[in-house]
Structure formats: structure tokens, C-alpha cells
Design an enzyme around this catalytic site. Structure first.
Site, PDB file in Angstrom:
ATOM      1  N   LYS A   1     -10.679  17.431  13.239  1.00 54.51           N
ATOM      2  CA  LYS A   1     -11.166  17.294  14.454  1.00 54.51           C
ATOM      3  C   LYS A   1     -11.281  18.855  14.958  1.00 54.51           C
ATOM      4  O   LYS A   1     -10.165  19.474  15.246  1.00 54.51           O
ATOM      5  CB  LYS A   1     -10.335  16.494  15.501  1.00 54.51           C
ATOM      6  CG  LYS A   1     -10.257  15.149  15.508  1.00 54.51           C
ATOM      7  CD  LYS A   1      -9.045  14.492  15.192  1.00 54.51           C
ATOM      8  CE  LYS A   1      -9.314  13.324  14.098  1.00 54.51           C
ATOM      9  NZ  LYS A   1      -7.975  12.920  13.208  1.00 54.51           N
TER      10      LYS A   1
ATOM     11  N   THR B   1       0.722  -1.129   0.012  1.00 55.51           N
ATOM     12  CA  THR B   1      -0.208   0.021   0.055  1.00 55.51           C
ATOM     13  C   THR B   1       0.855   1.244   0.083  1.00 55.51           C
ATOM     14  O   THR B   1       2.055   1.207   0.645  1.00 55.51           O
ATOM     15  CB  THR B   1      -0.884   0.013   1.271  1.00 55.51           C
ATOM     16  OG1 THR B   1       0.051   0.052   2.431  1.00 55.51           O
ATOM     17  CG2 THR B   1      -1.604  -1.203   1.260  1.00 55.51           C
TER      18      THR B   1
ATOM     19  N   TRP C   1     -16.180  16.596  14.867  1.00 53.57           N
ATOM     20  CA  TRP C   1     -15.620  16.058  13.788  1.00 53.57           C
ATOM     21  C   TRP C   1     -16.064  16.738  12.281  1.00 53.57           C
ATOM     22  O   TRP C   1     -17.316  17.189  12.276  1.00 53.57           O
ATOM     23  CB  TRP C   1     -15.467  14.519  13.192  1.00 53.57           C
ATOM     24  CG  TRP C   1     -14.754  13.910  14.161  1.00 53.57           C
ATOM     25  CD1 TRP C   1     -13.847  13.824  14.993  1.00 53.57           C
ATOM     26  CD2 TRP C   1     -14.721  12.234  14.140  1.00 53.57           C
ATOM     27  NE1 TRP C   1     -13.406  13.123  15.671  1.00 53.57           N
ATOM     28  CE2 TRP C   1     -13.737  11.949  15.115  1.00 53.57           C
ATOM     29  CE3 TRP C   1     -15.380  11.195  13.758  1.00 53.57           C
ATOM     30  CZ2 TRP C   1     -13.419  10.461  15.360  1.00 53.57           C
ATOM     31  CZ3 TRP C   1     -15.154   9.905  13.906  1.00 53.57           C
ATOM     32  CH2 TRP C   1     -14.212   9.690  14.889  1.00 53.57           C
TER      33      TRP C   1
ATOM     34  N   GLU D   1      -5.606  -4.158   0.824  1.00 52.29           N
ATOM     35  CA  GLU D   1      -5.797  -5.433   1.478  1.00 52.29           C
ATOM     36  C   GLU D   1      -6.980  -6.179   1.305  1.00 52.29           C
ATOM     37  O   GLU D   1      -7.324  -7.263   1.907  1.00 52.29           O
ATOM     38  CB  GLU D   1      -5.789  -4.784   3.265  1.00 52.29           C
ATOM     39  CG  GLU D   1      -4.511  -4.213   3.584  1.00 52.29           C
ATOM     40  CD  GLU D   1      -4.745  -2.898   3.299  1.00 52.29           C
ATOM     41  OE1 GLU D   1      -5.306  -2.046   2.447  1.00 52.29           O
ATOM     42  OE2 GLU D   1      -3.958  -1.905   4.035  1.00 52.29           O
TER      43      GLU D   1
END
Lengths: 540, 540
Positions: free
Chosen positions: A440, A185, A445, A330
Site C-alpha cells: 500500500k 493451513t 496498491w 479450505e
């Protein structure tokens, strides 16, 4: 009690055999560096893979060896996608856009023994070669069959090796649990991590993608995978397309909008696949040149969030269905695609677009759940947000030779994706953000993805990326980098005004934090490079 | 080297979980004996399967036990398709139309311990019950929830058991290699033989069917499987439909054309599946009543050869695509479906129909070859005819508890189907005939299927079946049994004349061997019963 059905291993050779037997004359078309096209059939591909198997063996590859590629999308890369695993080796696709230190780490970590490299990429890899400790032989893939001058050694030219290769099948028997592919990755923290695919996971992933409501690819399609073959297992398309008999069109190194549009026209492409930034450019080009692509029916777009406004534009202006996909290296990599359910067919268009802007419904055999910080499962209520965890036969159970990241794999068999998401009651995944991209602010959020989508829906905006800058009082505040469309000149105030109906006041960026730039920087795989933007935002 | 992907077993519980999570409100509609409709959702189905698992356990089922059904198509039958394998038992679907001696053999051979029987079928099974040596308990499925008078014992009523059942999940862990289903073929020689499906074969078979070019079933479809759930693993559709979220419509016991047409209209069926004889009747009904079915897009037809003329009629007169399928109980059962390739899209319609009248291209992971009497592989040249052999992860490797037929499974891992076929260069299978249905005349073969197809293309013909009669000089000669359309009166001479362009003179039946009858006898699963016709032909 055991049943009495054949123990037929799910292995990659099945795929190419099917292509050879049932679709022998379907074509693989590759644009070469000169712009010329190479074309041959699946029958030819099969014969070449048989020969390439001899080549790999002659170069000294041993069972389980990692065979690396450093190449664009073309037929020889496809040959390696089959010859390596069918011969008992592991295909390791190197990302050609990585930083030198990352490449060095990856090649040595994987212990690659052979590397197949495009002639056009020699300059990028030559300076690193002496740092690669395990490479025994280099093979250069050229357009004219002539080995260019190179410091690589020992080195051979691909076609020279193929010309001498045997033509009898020497494929060994492989187990469905054998390793078939290795893919790192392009992570932004720590060392790159890799998934080690099995024959079984590759075969099953292909069957999952082949479902009508997942990719829906058919023999009648002409597919152009713009997603690089050096990235995320090439979305599995090198396996799906031959299995179902779709013609493949590879653009090679030139993925500029003009080149892609002309290629789609001349090769009658019906189904194109790539990251959103590619399709933003193509959309712009089609509009500027007042073109239509009547044969192109579907586009698959994934790798980062697909702007709702782009889905709408392709549908309304060009009659093209853009299918959003989400996945991870993945996961082989496909997790889900987004399609409307039957009951949504009568919904108003705006509501349909709201659904199509989501990541979608998981493919069969991809299980998902949303968990809070303690690992508790959250309800599918359209609002409870947490980390997305997944499991299935095409999901990694561990990273290859990596202990530091093993916390992402839970004891009860799930992979924690690092994506923050919520599920709606219809089972559609909504990726709120990558954990690291969330902003944040004041203990709450802000989703960078949601804000980018809203800004990109503004008429004069071509692209937008939203990142956090540190703030003494609020911890973090959003900064929006915006690229205007040619000829358009929306102001910060215009954009802010349009955001007011979608966001709470405290979520909005300050007027001076709407920053106009000429282009959003891209990562090695064409996504917006938020790491670069974050650095800029922090500095200013 | 082993890869590092999850060892995620392919088991049947995955399917129902997917339906519950992503398509909870999609319906299963069942026509009851009274004609009333029962409807509930996949969410309801899941809850009922959980309860049924308790019921099975309470009735004393032990791991691996065979749980038998003797029932039409309806939601309770579907519940058993999941509850039995998910609870670690084996679902054994008894063919309700078999002769008593065959049923007796099968139940004792399988050692069924529980039998679930429709109230409407009690009279058929009661006389046999005392001959079944292993059955410990009977469960009757009724419309009104009242146990009718019956000689079966011990016996319970389905809903009475469900009312007392627990609601927590008690499904055991199962291996993908565990037995999940048992299905006997309605063979015409020797004792019935059975395939013992695994969880893995069932799951993979479902993924194969779900490919775009195989069945192409989508969440947007409303599927009506007229194929009986007591036959050939119900073509796998009880698993495919919930997995992809298609609404299911079950006709129950009444599969008369009028009932089917009205059901398709009222439930908005888009995809109907059944044997050709069902669709011959529906075609006739639609024509007679000058009806159209605008929502019905596709029909899957298999189990015996599909007449070319019927494919044409549905397309031309009703705009419905009839997809021909071929398979066998031993193959879970799907082998192939027939669709046009991209390059055939521009062909003249007659040539397209020639292709669509073939059995089609094998599904992924279904390997095929044609072998001569010595087992040598024959070329795919459109004429070399031999026995069709198959292999794949959803093909039987042996019959259940049967030594006498083990010759059908070759040492190198193939199943010999007993079908005589040839492959064309495009990879389409052409089933010339069942070995036993071929007519051997003067040392040459005549295909009964080809002749039936030609006769059924004659305008005034509704149905035709061709069988062999013994002949002193030629060994065998063809006899054609023909059903005229109402109001039509083609003569033997007319039909013979139309055959002249398709067959060699020596292949044609004698004029007196074209025999007009009122109806072609049917087997237990709705196919033409050639055994009965052969006896007639021999006698005359």
C-alpha cells in the site's frame, strides 16, 4: 417430490475399489531414502489397506479418531490416505516443516491419537513428543523394516504390525458426511486453522479435478505428484490418480532438480505436479544440462503465482504445457486451473500467455465472486479488484474448533479467501495478491505478484520476490529481492528500465531497493517466504 | 464425527449458472424445420430459461408437476431441460415415435399437466389428446411464431407466452433429492417403465460423463448430439455440454446422412453422438461421396452394439475415433465407454479393435457385477456369462409407480439390467446380448450381437441383424437378415464361409437362413427392431 435414484453415499472406499477392479496392475512407485525404488500395484495397495485397517483398530483407534502422519511422499503414506477414512477415522497430515511450537499446537488441538512417522524424520519429532498430550501410540515407517533407536513410546514398526494383521475386510459403513481428513493451513498470523474434509467433499473434489478441462488426468498418464502429501490435502491427487487408473511416481524426500529429472525419465512421467519453485529449479537444470523430457506433456503448478516467463520457457524450449492452478487448503484444495478457450486458439502467442498467466476458470461446483470491503459484489470487468469469496461442496463451512476466524465464513454461505483478485469478462480469476502481500503506497496498491512476474521475465533473472518496507512518507514502498542466473549479471538499473513499460513511475522501487541475494528463502511448503523477506526489508 | 464442509446441494441450476458465467458467448445452433438455422448463446439461453420459468408458473404448474415435451432436438427443448427442474417441476420427455397406446398409457401414468409439442408433430398427438386425462394446457413450438390450426385445447404458442413473461429470477430452492426428470423406457414387454431422476443423480451423472476417460468432452469441442432429446435422458448431454462450455449443434428433425454431414462441416463439429445406425448411414454417405470430415475427431456411439468393422472403418478411412458407450435409461443413462488402456497402446491394431468393440470400462461411481440365475457373483475371467447388475448414485432404485417390475431391484441395492454379459480380467464389459435377444439352441446360447458383428465385418455387407426362429429339434436357430452395400453382391455361402472361423459349426445359421433384405427395420429410437424381425422369422 423425491426422485427414485439410489441413495449411494459418496465415500472414499469407492475410489480404491475402482482402482482394484479396473486398474489392478497399475503401479505406485516410491523412491526410498536410500534411493532404491519400491514398486507395487493398485491391487497390492488394496490388500495393504485392508491389513492397515486391522493395524489401526488393534492400536486402539476409535471411530472419528484423528490418525496423524509425519512423512514424505511414498506408498505407506498413500496407504494411510485410504485406510484411515475407510476405517472410520480421520487422516491428519502433519506438515513436517513447521516450527516446533506450531506442531505442538496442532497435534494437541487435533487431539491426534496415533502418529505414523518416517524413520528419517524421527529426530525432528522426538523432542516434541512429550508435549503431545493425546498420542497413544507411535508407528515408525522404515526402509529396512528395523525399528531404529528412538525415545518415542509406545512405538511399533510399520511392517511388523502389518505382518500380523488380518486380511479380511473390516471396513465399517460410513456416511458421506463423516469426517475423512484434517488439514491445517500454514497460516502466518494467529494459530494454524484447519479444514475438516468429509467423504463427500473428498469424492466430489476428485470428480471435479477429473474433468477434462480441469486436470484432464487420464489412465494413460504417469503422474508424479511432487506436491507434498503433508500439504493441502496433497491437492487431492492421492484420490484422483487411483480412481482413474494413472500410475503414480513418488519422489520421496529428494526433490532436487537432478533427482526429479532422472525419475521422470526412468518412470516415463507424463504429468508432473508441484509448486512453482520446484519447476524453476527443474527448468534451470534442464537448460544447464541441455536435456529434453519428451514424455513429459504437462505440468501442474500452483500454491503461488506461476511466472509467465516460466510458462513460456517450458512451452517454447521443451514443448511442455504448464497448467496453472489456484486453490486453498479450505477448498480441498482446488479452485481453478488455467486453460485457453477455443476462441483463444488463434490468438497471438503473447496474448495467449497473458491468459495462461492467470489463475484460470473455476472448476465445476466452485462458485466465485469478488466483493468490496462492505461485501458488495463487484463486476467481472477485468479491473474491479476486491476479496475473492468462494463456495461449493468441497469448500469448508467452518474451521475445526476455531471461533476466532469464523468471520471468514459469511452468513449467506461463502468463504472469504483473503486473496485479492479481479475477474475478467471471460471468467478468468486474476489473483492480484494475498491481502497481506499487497503493497500500500500513497493510498494506492501495488501488486507484488505482478512485479515479481515482470522481474522474472528479465533474461538474467532466476527468481524474484517483492515485499513492502515501511516508509514514512508513502506508508509502504516495494523492495525487490532478485536472484541472478548463474553467469548473468543484470544491474538494478537494467531491471528498473525493463519495468518502466509495465508499471507507473510511482510504483517502481528505488534503485537501492532492488537487492540481489543468492537464494529466496522458502516456506515449509516451498513457497517464497515473504515473512522472512519483510523482516529483512524492515531492518535495512 | 461429521466433517465441516459446505452442505452445497447438487442441483441443476448450478450447471446453467456456470455456462452463463464462464461461457456466455458459446452458441447453441438448431436446425429448424425449414432448414434455416437458429443460433443464440448460453447467455441468451439463461435469460430464456428465466422467462420460461414464469411461463410454466403462469400455466398453473405446481411443485413436482410433470411437464412433458413431444419434440425434436432444438433450443426450446433445451430450455425446457433447465426451466422445468429449476422451477421445481419434473421434465418428462415423451418419445415421439411410440405407438399411440403406449403414449396414452405413459401420459396418463405420469399424470402430465403441461405438454410442449413441436408444430410439426401436431398431427401425431392430436388424435390422442382427448385420451390424456391430466393435461391442463398445451404449448405449441413453431418456427414462425404463428399458432397453427389445431384441435388441442387449451393451447398457446411458445413465443407468445415468452413475450409476456417476467425477467426476474423466481427459481425456488430445491433439494438435491428432488425429482428433476422422468423418462420411460421403450420396453418391448409389459407396460413402459420409468426412471425418476433427482437433481443429485443428474448432476453427478454429468460429472461422471465429464471425466477425461469417460466422454472427455472439452470446452474446445463442438458437440452434435444426434441422440434424440426424447430418449434416455438425451444421454445427459444437455447438461454436460453447457457445464463445460462446449458449443452445441442440434440437427432438428432431419437426421439423414447428407444433412448431418453438411451440418458437421458448416458448424465445425468435433464430437458427434448417436446410435450406431446413424453412423452406418453417415459412413456410407462419406464413402459414396468421397468426403472427409477433418474437424470431426470423435464419435460417441451407443444404444446398441457398435460393429467392430465400423469402428475400424472410421479410424482407418477418416481418422475419427469412435467411442463405444453402453448404458440404460435406468442409469441416467451412461454405464461405460470404451477406451484403450495405456498398456494396449502398443498392441497390434486387430487386438486393439477387439477391445474397442467391447462396451468398455464403467464410469466412476458405476459399480457392476455379473450374476448367475441364483444371484451368485461370477468371476471376471472373460468367459463366465450371466446377468449384468449395476449400482451407483445415478442408477434408479425403483421404477416410478410400478410394482410389477420391482424384481429388477435387489434387496441388497443392485439393479438387474436384463443384459447378458461377461467381464474380462481388464474390467471391460462385454455385452453378449439382451436377455431376450439371445438365441437358445440345443441347450446352448448363441450371441446375436457377436454374429451381427462378424457379418457386418464382411466387405460387401452394410448392415445385419440376427434373431431366433423357433425350431422343433433345437428349440431355436439363428436367422441373419443382411443388407448388401450398393453394388456389392455377397452370397449366403460367402458369408457363411467367413463366419466359420469365428463360430462353432452348430452355431452357424443354415444357408437359407441368411436372408437378404433392403433395409433393417428400426425402433422408435433408431435401433434395429428385432421384434419385427422375429415375427418375420417365425412366419417364414
Amino acid at each position: 417430490m423425491d426422485g427414485l435414484m439410489m441413495e449411494y453415499p459418496l465415500t472414499i472406499d469407492r475410489i480404491l475399489n475402482r482402482a482394484r477392479q479396473f486398474f489392478p496392475d497399475k503401479e505406485v512407485v516410491s523412491v526410498l531414502p536410500s534411493g532404491a525404488k519400491h514398486r507395487y500395484t493398485y491391487k497390492d495397495l488394496y490388500g495393504r489397506v485392508v491389513k492397515l485397517s486391522h493395524v489401526l483398530k488393534a492400536l486402539g483407534a476409535k471411530p472419528g479418531d484423528r490418525v496423524a502422519t509425519f512423512a514424505f511422499n511414498h506408498y505407506r503414506h498413500l496407504e494411510l490416505y485410504y485406510a484411515a477414512p475407510m476405517s472410520g477415522y480421520v487422516l491428519h497430515t502433519l506438515n513436517i516443516r513447521l516450527f516446533p511450537e506450531q506442531l505442538e499446537y496442532i497435534v494437541n488441538h487435533a487431539e491426534d491419537t496415533l502418529v505414523f512417522v518416517d524413520a528419517s524424520l524421527l529426530k525432528a519429532i522426538e523432542p516434541l513428543a512429550r508435549k503431545f498430550k493425546t498420542v497413544k501410540h507411535w508407528v515408525v515407517m522404515t526402509e529396512d523394516g528395523k525399528l531404529p533407536e528412538t525415545t518415542l513410546s509406545p512405538v511399533s514398526e510399520y511392517e511388523a504390525l502389518m505382518a500380523k494383521a488380518g486380511t479380511e475386510e473390516i471396513f465399517p459403513a460410513v456416511s458421506e458426511w463423516d469426517a475423512a481428513g484434517l488439514c491445517y493451513t500454514s497460516g502466518t498470523t494467529g494459530n494454524p486453522k484447519a479444514a475438516l474434509y468429509t467423504h463427500r467433499s473428498t469424492y466430489l473434489h476428485m470428480l471435479l479435478e477429473g474433468q477434462t478441462d480441469v486436470l484432464g488426468l487420464s489412465e494413460r498418464d504417469v503422474v508424479m505428484p511432487v506436491v507434498p502429501m503433508f500439504h493441502a490435502n496433497a491437492w487431492g491427487v492421492p484420490y484422483l490418480s487411483p480412481n482413474i487408473g494413472a500410475k503414480i511416481v513418488y519422489a520421496g524426500a529428494n526433490v532436487a532438480p537432478e533427482a526429479l529429472v532422472k525419475l521422470m525419465e526412468s518412470e516415463h512421467v507424463t504429468y508432473a505436479m508441484g509448486v512453482p519453485t520446484i519447476w524453476i529449479g527443474v527448468l534451470q537444470y534442464l537448460r544447464e544440462h541441455k536435456l529434453q523430457l519428451p514424455e513429459l506433456k504437462r505440468m501442474l503448478s500452483g500454491g503461488s503465482a506461476v511466472p509467465r516467463a516460466m510458462i513460456e520457457a517450458y512451452k517454447e524450449e521443451f514443448g511442455i504445457t504448464m497448467v496453472q492452478a489456484w486453490g486453498m487448503t479450505e477448498m480441498s484444495p482446488l479452485g481453478c486451473t488455467c486453460r485457453l478457450k477455443r476462441k483463444m486458439e488463434d490468438w497471438p502467442e503473447a496474448r495467449q500467455l497473458d491468459m495462461l498467466a492467470k489463475a484460470g476458470i473455476p472448476a465445476p461446483a466452485v462458485e466465485v465472486k469478488i466483493v468490496d470491503a462492505l461485501g458488495n459484489e463487484l463486476p467481472w470487468d477485468g479491473k474491479s479488484t476486491g476479496e475473492l469469496a468462494v463456495r461449493g461442496p468441497a469448500v469448508a463451512k467452518a474451521y475445526y474448533r476455531n471461533e476466532e476466524a469464523k468471520g471468514q465464513f459469511t452468513a449467506d454461505g461463502w468463504f472469504r479467501t483473503g486473496d485479492v483478485a479481479y475477474m475478467d469478462p471471460e471468467g478468468y480469476i486474476n489473483i492480484a495478491d494475498r491481502t497481506k502481500d499487497l503493497i500500500k503506497s500513497g493510498g494506492e496498491w501495488i501488486s507484488s505478484v505482478a512485479m515479481e512476474n515482470a522481474i522474472m521475465a528479465f533474461p538474467g533473472v532466476l527468481e524474484a520476490a517483492v515485499v513492502a518496507r515501511p516508509d514514512a512518507k508513502w506508508d509502504e514502498r516495494p523492495v525487490a529481492y532478485v536472484v541472478r542466473k548463474p553467469g548473468a549479471s543484470p544491474s538494478s538499473r537494467d531491471i528498473l528500465k525493463s519495468l518502466e513499460s509495465h508499471f507507473a513511475k510511482w510504483q517502481l522501487p528505488a534503485e537501492e531497493d532492488i537487492r540481489f541475494i543468492d537464494q529466496i528463502p522458502r516456506t515449509s511448503v516451498g513457497k517464497f517466504d515473504k515473512k522472512v523477506l519483510r523482516t529483512q526489508a524492515r531492518a535495512s
